[in-house]
Scaffold this motif. Structure first.
Motif, PDB file in Angstrom:
ATOM      1  N   THR A  61     -15.435  46.368 -36.637  1.00 42.79           N
ATOM      2  CA  THR A  61     -14.164  45.638 -36.764  1.00 42.79           C
ATOM      3  C   THR A  61     -14.355  44.137 -36.884  1.00 42.79           C
ATOM      4  OG1 THR A  61     -13.730  45.335 -34.381  1.00 42.79           O
ATOM      5  CG2 THR A  61     -12.918  47.396 -35.410  1.00 42.79           C
ATOM      6  N   LEU A  62     -15.541  43.644 -36.618  1.00 42.80           N
ATOM      7  CA  LEU A  62     -15.781  42.216 -36.801  1.00 42.80           C
ATOM      8  C   LEU A  62     -15.826  41.850 -38.279  1.00 42.80           C
ATOM      9  CD1 LEU A  62     -18.474  41.527 -34.055  1.00 42.80           C
ATOM     10  CD2 LEU A  62     -16.000  41.098 -33.955  1.00 42.80           C
ATOM     11  N   GLU A  63     -16.068  42.839 -39.124  1.00 37.29           N
ATOM     12  CA  GLU A  63     -16.173  42.592 -40.563  1.00 37.29           C
ATOM     13  C   GLU A  63     -15.027  43.168 -41.376  1.00 37.29           C
ATOM     14  OE1 GLU A  63     -20.217  42.944 -42.236  1.00 37.29           O
ATOM     15  OE2 GLU A  63     -20.683  43.796 -40.257  1.00 37.29           O
ATOM     16  N   ARG A  64     -14.323  44.118 -40.807  1.00 36.20           N
ATOM     17  CA  ARG A  64     -13.255  44.725 -41.595  1.00 36.20           C
ATOM     18  C   ARG A  64     -12.141  45.264 -40.709  1.00 36.20           C
ATOM     19  NH1 ARG A  64     -17.208  49.327 -42.198  1.00 36.20           N
ATOM     20  NH2 ARG A  64     -16.050  51.197 -41.700  1.00 36.20           N
ATOM     21  N   ASN A  65     -11.021  45.538 -41.355  1.00 30.87           N
ATOM     22  CA  ASN A  65      -9.856  46.062 -40.656  1.00 30.87           C
ATOM     23  C   ASN A  65     -10.102  47.493 -40.182  1.00 30.87           C
ATOM     24  OD1 ASN A  65      -8.548  43.688 -41.288  1.00 30.87           O
ATOM     25  ND2 ASN A  65      -7.435  44.550 -43.019  1.00 30.87           N
ATOM     26  N   HIS A  66      -9.381  47.851 -39.148  1.00 29.65           N
ATOM     27  CA  HIS A  66      -9.328  49.236 -38.678  1.00 29.65           C
ATOM     28  C   HIS A  66      -7.846  49.583 -38.585  1.00 29.65           C
ATOM     29  CE1 HIS A  66      -9.986  52.890 -36.366  1.00 29.65           C
ATOM     30  NE2 HIS A  66      -9.089  52.436 -35.483  1.00 29.65           N
ATOM     31  N   THR A  67      -7.383  50.406 -39.506  1.00 29.50           N
ATOM     32  CA  THR A  67      -5.986  50.834 -39.523  1.00 29.50           C
ATOM     33  C   THR A  67      -5.949  52.353 -39.597  1.00 29.50           C
ATOM     34  OG1 THR A  67      -5.831  50.751 -41.938  1.00 29.50           O
ATOM     35  CG2 THR A  67      -5.276  48.715 -40.726  1.00 29.50           C
ATOM     36  N   LYS A  68      -4.771  52.915 -39.481  1.00 32.47           N
ATOM     37  CA  LYS A  68      -4.630  54.366 -39.594  1.00 32.47           C
ATOM     38  C   LYS A  68      -5.113  54.870 -40.950  1.00 32.47           C
ATOM     39  CE  LYS A  68      -0.740  54.805 -36.359  1.00 32.47           C
ATOM     40  NZ  LYS A  68      -1.257  53.835 -35.459  1.00 32.47           N
ATOM     41  N   GLU A  69      -4.928  54.044 -41.977  1.00 32.87           N
ATOM     42  CA  GLU A  69      -5.300  54.440 -43.335  1.00 32.87           C
ATOM     43  C   GLU A  69      -6.768  54.166 -43.649  1.00 32.87           C
ATOM     44  OE1 GLU A  69      -2.738  52.073 -42.792  1.00 32.87           O
ATOM     45  OE2 GLU A  69      -1.257  53.688 -42.628  1.00 32.87           O
ATOM     46  N   ASN A  70      -7.386  53.209 -42.979  1.00 31.36           N
ATOM     47  CA  ASN A  70      -8.748  52.788 -43.277  1.00 31.36           C
ATOM     48  C   ASN A  70      -9.483  52.563 -41.962  1.00 31.36           C
ATOM     49  OD1 ASN A  70     -11.013  51.968 -44.624  1.00 31.36           O
ATOM     50  ND2 ASN A  70     -10.249  49.929 -45.104  1.00 31.36           N
ATOM     51  N   GLN A  71     -10.077  53.607 -41.428  1.00 32.99           N
ATOM     52  CA  GLN A  71     -10.652  53.571 -40.088  1.00 32.99           C
ATOM     53  C   GLN A  71     -12.145  53.251 -40.094  1.00 32.99           C
ATOM     54  OE1 GLN A  71      -9.610  57.650 -39.149  1.00 32.99           O
ATOM     55  NE2 GLN A  71      -7.958  56.931 -37.812  1.00 32.99           N
ATOM     56  N   VAL A  72     -12.602  52.591 -39.042  1.00 34.98           N
ATOM     57  CA  VAL A  72     -14.030  52.389 -38.826  1.00 34.98           C
ATOM     58  C   VAL A  72     -14.612  53.554 -38.032  1.00 34.98           C
ATOM     59  CG1 VAL A  72     -13.829  49.872 -38.917  1.00 34.98           C
ATOM     60  CG2 VAL A  72     -13.776  51.033 -36.703  1.00 34.98           C
ATOM     61  N   GLY A  73     -13.741  54.359 -37.450  1.00 33.85           N
ATOM     62  CA  GLY A  73     -14.053  55.554 -36.671  1.00 33.85           C
ATOM     63  C   GLY A  73     -12.730  56.194 -36.314  1.00 33.85           C
ATOM     64  N   GLU A  74     -12.748  57.449 -35.886  1.00 32.99           N
ATOM     65  CA  GLU A  74     -11.472  58.113 -35.582  1.00 32.99           C
ATOM     66  C   GLU A  74     -10.675  57.380 -34.519  1.00 32.99           C
ATOM     67  OE1 GLU A  74     -10.945  62.397 -35.141  1.00 32.99           O
ATOM     68  OE2 GLU A  74     -12.866  62.593 -36.180  1.00 32.99           O
TER      69      GLU A  74
END
Length: 178
Positions: A61-74
């Motif tokens: 998350t330091l480099e990219r968004n974490h949203t419901k549509e685009n997750q870094v993990g569940e």
């Protein structure tokens, strides 16, 4: 919208395989997370999360968004994270487990990070403050591994590769924020 009210900390760490901690590859523990005026983790004493997976997801998350549509993990704080998958066609390690966990959204905006809880409340946090909180969490988890001694590598090639690539990704992402 609240501002700069975010904290994440490991309050307790443990290995599930207490009889052989060197064979246990996933660090677990209790976590306290406050976003705005909301305590979203650390509510129950019996919660035990996979903090090693959490640390890797937070680094992402330091480099990219974490949203419901685009997750870094569940989930940013998953219950389980025992299934590590990596092959040459993947950019990062897939960490899978059960469908339980604690989540919030992380959205980068003009040098800040907007944190949106599952209840819909939003908090705006300075990116450097957010980064500091995340890195303290990550470093605490990594130190737990170091203090616990060397791990036994899985005999299965698939499992061994997943674990080694997990740490390769971790160290690569962590080294960007020295």
């Amino acid at each position: 919208m609240n501002t700069n009210k975010f904290s994440i900390e490991v309050t307790e760490m443990n290995w599930l395989f207490k009889e052989d901690i060197h064979a246990d590859l996933c660090a677990h523990g209790k976590v306290k997370v406050e976003i705005g005026n909301e305590l979203i983790a650390g509510i129950k004493d019996d919660e035990n999360w996979t903090i090693s997976a959490s640390a890797l997801f937070l680094l992402r998350t330091l480099e990219r968004n974490h949203t419901k549509e685009n997750q870094v993990g569940e989930h940013l704080i998953p219950c389980c994270g025992f299934f590590l998958v990596f092959d040459k066609d993947m950019d990062e390690v897939y960490v899978g487990g059960c469908p339980s966990g604690i989540d919030w959204e992380v959205i980068h905006e003009n040098g800040n990070v907007k944190l949106r809880t599952e209840s819909g409340k939003e908090t705006l946090v300075d990116f450097n403050f957010y980064k500091s909180e995340v890195l303290k969490f990550v470093d605490r988890v990594e130190n737990f591994y170091i203090e616990s001694g060397e791990k036994k590598m899985p005999e299965d090639e698939f499992d061994r590769r997943g674990y080694l690539e997990f740490w390769h990704e971790w160290k690569m992402r962590r080294s960007k924020w020295k």
